[in-house]
Design an enzyme around this catalytic site. Structure first.
Site, PDB file in Angstrom:
ATOM      1  CE  LYS A 118      20.747  -1.335  94.794  1.00  0.00           C
ATOM      2  NZ  LYS A 118      20.592  -0.478  93.603  1.00  0.00           N
ATOM      3  CG  HIS A 119      25.105  -4.512  95.530  1.00  0.00           C
ATOM      4  ND1 HIS A 119      24.921  -3.519  96.457  1.00  0.00           N
ATOM      5  CD2 HIS A 119      24.897  -3.942  94.321  1.00  0.00           C
ATOM      6  CE1 HIS A 119      24.633  -2.374  95.842  1.00  0.00           C
ATOM      7  NE2 HIS A 119      24.603  -2.602  94.541  1.00  0.00           N
ATOM      8  CG  HIS A 148      30.195   1.616  90.223  1.00  0.00           C
ATOM      9  ND1 HIS A 148      29.777   1.372  91.507  1.00  0.00           N
ATOM     10  CD2 HIS A 148      29.075   1.641  89.456  1.00  0.00           C
ATOM     11  CE1 HIS A 148      28.464   1.261  91.518  1.00  0.00           C
ATOM     12  NE2 HIS A 148      28.010   1.421  90.290  1.00  0.00           N
ATOM     13  CG  ASP A 176      25.918  -4.164  90.158  1.00  0.00           C
ATOM     14  OD1 ASP A 176      25.276  -3.380  89.429  1.00  0.00           O
ATOM     15  OD2 ASP A 176      26.425  -3.804  91.240  1.00  0.00           O
ATOM     16  CG  ASP A 215      19.928   1.398  90.226  1.00  0.00           C
ATOM     17  OD1 ASP A 215      20.251   0.403  90.874  1.00  0.00           O
ATOM     18  OD2 ASP A 215      20.163   1.537  89.010  1.00  0.00           O
ATOM     19  NE  ARG A 234      19.956   5.559  88.749  1.00  0.00           N
ATOM     20  CZ  ARG A 234      21.010   5.746  89.530  1.00  0.00           C
ATOM     21  NH1 ARG A 234      21.157   6.901  90.171  1.00  0.00           N
ATOM     22  NH2 ARG A 234      21.920   4.807  89.686  1.00  0.00           N
ATOM     23  NE  ARG A 286      23.887   2.633  96.924  1.00  0.00           N
ATOM     24  CZ  ARG A 286      24.466   1.938  95.942  1.00  0.00           C
ATOM     25  NH1 ARG A 286      25.774   2.067  95.707  1.00  0.00           N
ATOM     26  NH2 ARG A 286      23.754   1.115  95.208  1.00  0.00           N
TER      27      ARG A 286
END
Length: 662
Positions: free
Chosen positions: A246-247, A259, A344, A148, A156, A216
């Protein structure tokens, strides 16, 4: 004076000064380039646009390969695994147990996280190539190695270039900036052996209380999201990176983080088509066919099917990930998407709390998803038995018809087609290639890319209030106090100040203190410095909408009190909104108010604030604008609602497109 770190504690960072006439080493500090061109990827990394009619197509190659596969290998292709931790340590180096798992199960992919990377690019290269070798040398198809790397707050690559993030890129108003960011990210991913990016985020952030999307997203305007999504994908594609939108069908209107919970949105299908689906639809109509990631969100006005929660026995609506209405009827039939649909992560609470893992697998694949992302949380030796049980169960469901073989062949065919189209199936994965890649590792996080991201950050800075304090012309003997809300922001303020000092923007005889603004303790050390201060520059970081409740949450009231106290000493105050820009209406007592859309700064540095890791450039952009190195160009990409009594109101305090320039 140039800042130097002299002491660090959990609560406070205090800085003393040294002369700033000596320039830092080029390896430590990116220097401005006279060119505004984005660094282009190597020609060899670009996809081949020519088509030889005598050669079989990617689809034909995939169909031929599919015939030779066993049912077990087909089942494994449906899985994108993750191994973040192994036996309580970050999984950064291949070990015998993980190698054996990938030799036994030829998974379709693996997703890498920060735990899999270090600041040494060579480590990441060795890991990606060892994973590919384990699969291919045991007879499997090469992996989709994903991560990601959205940019901004979601990154990352610990050795790479962060770039400012989606909302910041959109604030610049230039789609070419999104393409530049995508090009930088794509180049670095390719250099590390990562071929798939779970980016860009194509969500329309229409709910300012959204706890997981926010900055984001490019914007709360679907058309803006569409154009910037397209540009970012173009940048990734220059480096032959698989992009995953996404998403789907849109996570921008949720008030729950999937999450940690199972969001529910009351929109009808017509309302989705008029808002959240627009970026996906426009990308597909333009020919996009790589990958789409699904969202674990309930839409009871569209999908009425339910499942009995394994936790409390209550019925829950099938989320989009497990819904044939979304995974087939809408994305395939109505929108015409022909690429790979990946779920996901299936270990997120929205799925794991309510659904049996095997039921979730059959529901997702039968609904129309082609790949299951992270079906298990595998953290070490004890998890290997769970992998065996899961893969045996998945293969059994295919053999007994619970998941029809025709559906499996369709899904695996799409996965293989994507791998062939992006050249992943034709790569060699061996020690010679690994050593060659390691020789070019310095391209990741290069000074040239950091120069480019600084320009991108500069153009994103959005000034919404200015009571005559900007641009701040630093005169001789002026005194500044900088306050970041965490160590990374504090370090970045120090680094940015030193850069401007080296560049002659700030005179040598100015003085400055940078202090970790610990608002929970009332900014004590900053208050003590106010009598000797000319200008106070501080940050605010709004992570969730909870902060607008200024009765229950003290952060913003403490910031406001500091501003007012500074004014009582005749100190000018500039506030930088670092994260969600929805805090802006509550901070309007500042002399200048700026939004930069990313709170990540510099996590590790030496005593002179030179970076020891990757960093977020947004605060550097803010100081470039504050001290007049560049003029502000940014415009708000979202509407900022008025706030009263802890609630967002219908009217706007600032409108999308607002932003002062000079």
């Amino acid at each position: 004076m140039k800042l130097k770190m002299t002491a660090i504690s959990i609560l406070t960072l205090s800085l003393l000064f040294a002369g700033c006439s000596k320039k830092p080493e080029e390896s430590d500090t990116p220097q401005e380039s006279g060119s505004s061109e984005t660094v282009e990827p190597d020609e060899t990394s670009k996809p081949d646009e020519t088509i030889d009619p005598s050669e079989p197509t990617a689809e034909e190659k995939a169909a031929e390969y599919l015939v030779s596969m066993s049912t077990a290998d087909k089942a494994a292709q449906l899985i994108s695994m993750a191994v973040r931790i192994w036996n309580e340590e970050n999984f950064t180096v291949m070990n015998d147990e993980v190698r054996a798992m990938f030799e036994k199960y030829h998974f379709g992919g693996i997703c890498l996280f920060r735990e899999n990377m270090t600041s040494d690019s060579r480590q990441t290269i060795e890991l990606t190539q060892a994973l590919q070798a384990a699969v291919t040398q045991s007879g499997g198809a090469p992996l989709l190695i994903s991560t990601d790397q959205e940019g901004g707050s979601i990154y990352r690559l610990l050795s790479g270039t962060t770039t400012p993030g989606n909302m910041a890129l959109s604030a610049s108003g230039k789609t070419e900036n999104a393409e530049k960011a995508g090009t930088i990210i794509g180049h670095e991913l390719s250099a590390l052996g990562i071929n798939t990016d779970f980016a860009p985020d194509a969500d329309v952030n229409s709910n300012p209380a959204n706890p997981v999307i926010g900055i984001r997203s490019f914007s709360d305007d679907p058309e803006t999201v569409s154009t910037f999504t397209d540009a970012f994908v173009n940048g990734l594609s220059k480096n032959n990176i698989v992009a995953a939108l996404k998403h789907f069908p849109g996570h921008g209107d949720t008030a729950v983080d999937s999450h940690t919970g199972l969001p529910l949105i009351e929109k009808t299908k017509e309302e989705l088509h008029d808002s959240d689906l627009i970026p996906f639809r426009q990308m597909i109509q333009a020919g996009y066919s790589d990958m789409i990631m699904s969202a674990h969100i309930q839409f009871p006005n569209i999908e009425t099917g339910t499942y009995t929660s394994i936790t409390d026995g209550t019925p829950v609506y099938l989320p989009a990930t497990l819904s044939k209405t979304f995974m087939t009827d809408i994305v395939r039939t109505e929108l015409g998407f022909e690429g790979v649909v990946i779920t996901d992560s299936m270990i997120m609470d929205s799925i794991a709390v309510h659904f049996n893992p095997m039921d979730a697998a059959s529901l997702a694949i039968n609904a129309g998803a082609d790949m299951i992302l992270m079906p298990l949380d595998v953290r070490g030796t004890e998890g290997l038995a769970a992998v065996d049980r899961y893969m045996s169960g998945l293969t059994a469901m295919i053999n007994n018809g619970t998941i029809p073989m025709a559906r499996v062949d369709e899904a695996v065919g799409r996965i293989l087609t994507l791998k062939y189209r992006r050249g992943i199936m034709d790569e060699q994965y061996n020690s010679a290639k690994t050593e060659e890649m390691k020789k070019n590792a310095s391209a990741v996080g290069s000074a040239e890319f950091h120069q480019e991201e600084r320009k991108l950050a500069d153009e994103a800075v959005t000034v919404v209030e200015n009571n005559g304090v900007l641009p701040l012309r630093a005169d001789s003997n002026m005194s500044f106090v900088f306050s970041g809300m965490n160590d990374s922001q504090t370090n970045m303020l120090g680094y940015s100040y030193n850069l401007l000092c080296n560049e002659g923007i700030i005179p040598d005889d100015c003085s400055a203190i940078v202090n970790f603004g610990n608002w929970t303790n009332g900014y004590g050390e900053i208050y003590n410095a106010l009598p000797e201060t000319d200008v106070l520059i501080l940050t605010d970081s709004m992570w969730s909408a909870d902060l607008i409740d200024t009765v229950s949450n003290a952060q913003i009231p403490e910031v406001v009190r500091l501003i007012d106290t500074a004014h009582s000493y005749g100190v000018k105050v500039i506030v930088i909104s670092c994260a969600l820009p929805y805090d802006l209406p509550l901070l309007s007592n500042a002399d200048a108010l700026i939004a930069v859309y990313n709170s990540y700064g510099l996590a590790e540095c030496d005593a002179n604030f030179n970076p020891l890791c990757t960093y977020g450039p947004n605060l550097l952009g803010a100081l470039d604008v504050i001290f007049g190195k560049v003029s502000p160009r940014g415009k708000l990409p979202v509407n900022i609602p008025q706030i009263a009594n802890g609630y967002f109101l219908d009217g706007n305090a600032y409108n999308r497109g607002d932003g002062l320039t000079w």
